[in-house]
Design a protein around this motif. Structure first.
Motif, PDB file in Angstrom:
ATOM      1  N   GLU A 116       0.848  -1.176   0.000  1.00 34.42           N
ATOM      2  CA  GLU A 116       0.000   0.000   0.000  1.00 34.42           C
ATOM      3  C   GLU A 116       0.899   1.247   0.000  1.00 34.42           C
ATOM      4  OE1 GLU A 116      -2.809   2.116   3.320  1.00 34.42           O
ATOM      5  OE2 GLU A 116      -2.528  -0.027   3.419  1.00 34.42           O
ATOM      6  N   ARG A 167       0.398   4.348   0.955  1.00 33.26           N
ATOM      7  CA  ARG A 167       0.367   5.119   2.209  1.00 33.26           C
ATOM      8  C   ARG A 167       1.407   4.575   3.201  1.00 33.26           C
ATOM      9  NH1 ARG A 167      -2.437   3.630   6.909  1.00 33.26           N
ATOM     10  NH2 ARG A 167      -2.993   5.364   8.249  1.00 33.26           N
ATOM     11  N   PHE A 168       1.411   3.277   3.367  1.00 33.99           N
ATOM     12  CA  PHE A 168       2.337   2.623   4.288  1.00 33.99           C
ATOM     13  C   PHE A 168       3.783   2.786   3.834  1.00 33.99           C
ATOM     14  CE2 PHE A 168       4.823  -1.286   4.962  1.00 33.99           C
ATOM     15  CZ  PHE A 168       4.948  -1.241   6.338  1.00 33.99           C
ATOM     16  N   ARG A 169       4.069   2.445   2.564  1.00 30.46           N
ATOM     17  CA  ARG A 169       5.447   2.495   2.080  1.00 30.46           C
ATOM     18  C   ARG A 169       6.005   3.904   2.081  1.00 30.46           C
ATOM     19  NH1 ARG A 169       5.792   0.755  -3.379  1.00 30.46           N
ATOM     20  NH2 ARG A 169       3.559   0.751  -3.432  1.00 30.46           N
ATOM     21  N   SER A 174       5.122   6.527   3.879  1.00 29.02           N
ATOM     22  CA  SER A 174       5.335   6.999   5.250  1.00 29.02           C
ATOM     23  C   SER A 174       6.547   6.330   5.885  1.00 29.02           C
ATOM     24  CB  SER A 174       4.087   6.728   6.098  1.00 29.02           C
ATOM     25  OG  SER A 174       2.976   7.412   5.571  1.00 29.02           O
ATOM     26  N   LEU A 175       6.670   5.032   5.692  1.00 28.99           N
ATOM     27  CA  LEU A 175       7.772   4.286   6.274  1.00 28.99           C
ATOM     28  C   LEU A 175       9.114   4.686   5.672  1.00 28.99           C
ATOM     29  CD1 LEU A 175       8.400   2.082   8.331  1.00 28.99           C
ATOM     30  CD2 LEU A 175       8.084   0.406   6.497  1.00 28.99           C
ATOM     31  N   TYR A 204       6.769   8.491  11.325  1.00 26.59           N
ATOM     32  CA  TYR A 204       5.980   7.542  10.542  1.00 26.59           C
ATOM     33  C   TYR A 204       4.490   7.744  10.812  1.00 26.59           C
ATOM     34  CZ  TYR A 204       3.701   3.115   9.489  1.00 26.59           C
ATOM     35  OH  TYR A 204       2.821   2.166   9.037  1.00 26.59           O
ATOM     36  N   ARG A 205       4.116   7.841  12.075  1.00 24.21           N
ATOM     37  CA  ARG A 205       2.695   8.016  12.421  1.00 24.21           C
ATOM     38  C   ARG A 205       2.162   9.367  11.948  1.00 24.21           C
ATOM     39  NH1 ARG A 205       1.743   3.559  14.405  1.00 24.21           N
ATOM     40  NH2 ARG A 205       3.014   2.415  15.895  1.00 24.21           N
ATOM     41  N   LEU A 207       1.560   9.098   8.197  1.00 21.84           N
ATOM     42  CA  LEU A 207       0.321   8.361   7.912  1.00 21.84           C
ATOM     43  C   LEU A 207      -0.892   9.293   8.010  1.00 21.84           C
ATOM     44  CD1 LEU A 207       0.843   5.015   9.880  1.00 21.84           C
ATOM     45  CD2 LEU A 207       0.831   5.295   7.398  1.00 21.84           C
TER      46      LEU A 207
END
Length: 93
Positions: free
Chosen positions: A1, A3-5, A7-8, A25-26, A29
């Protein structure tokens, strides 16, 4: 996804392992969630939208500083290695 990648990976480039990386990271997101709301037609108060725009600009500035100080871009493999091995993407010496 995405959004996840996104942000990470951004948090990994900006911060060494630890609480700052996790907090960033949070935050990323949440910023991505706000972006999605706007793109998909939700309305936000102008002051709320401005706050998110300013935060995203801050992230962009931080990324640009990181790239300039490293004098290169990192490969996806380097970022993933930093994630897997729990080390910074580059030394900030």
């Amino acid at each position: 996804e995405l959004r996840f990648r996104l942000s990470l990976y951004v948090a990994t480039v900006l911060h060494p392992p630890g609480q700052k990386r996790e907090s960033e990271y949070r935050r990323l997101l949440k910023l991505y969630d706000q972006r999605s709301k706007v793109v998909h037609g939700s309305e936000l108060k102008a002051s709320t939208l401005l706050n998110y725009v300013l935060q995203v600009q801050d992230v962009h500035r931080s990324l640009l500083r990181s790239v300039v100080s490293a004098a290169r871009m990192w490969s996806v493999q380097e970022i993933e290695s930093a994630l897997a091995n729990g080390h910074p993407v580059f030394d900030r010496a």
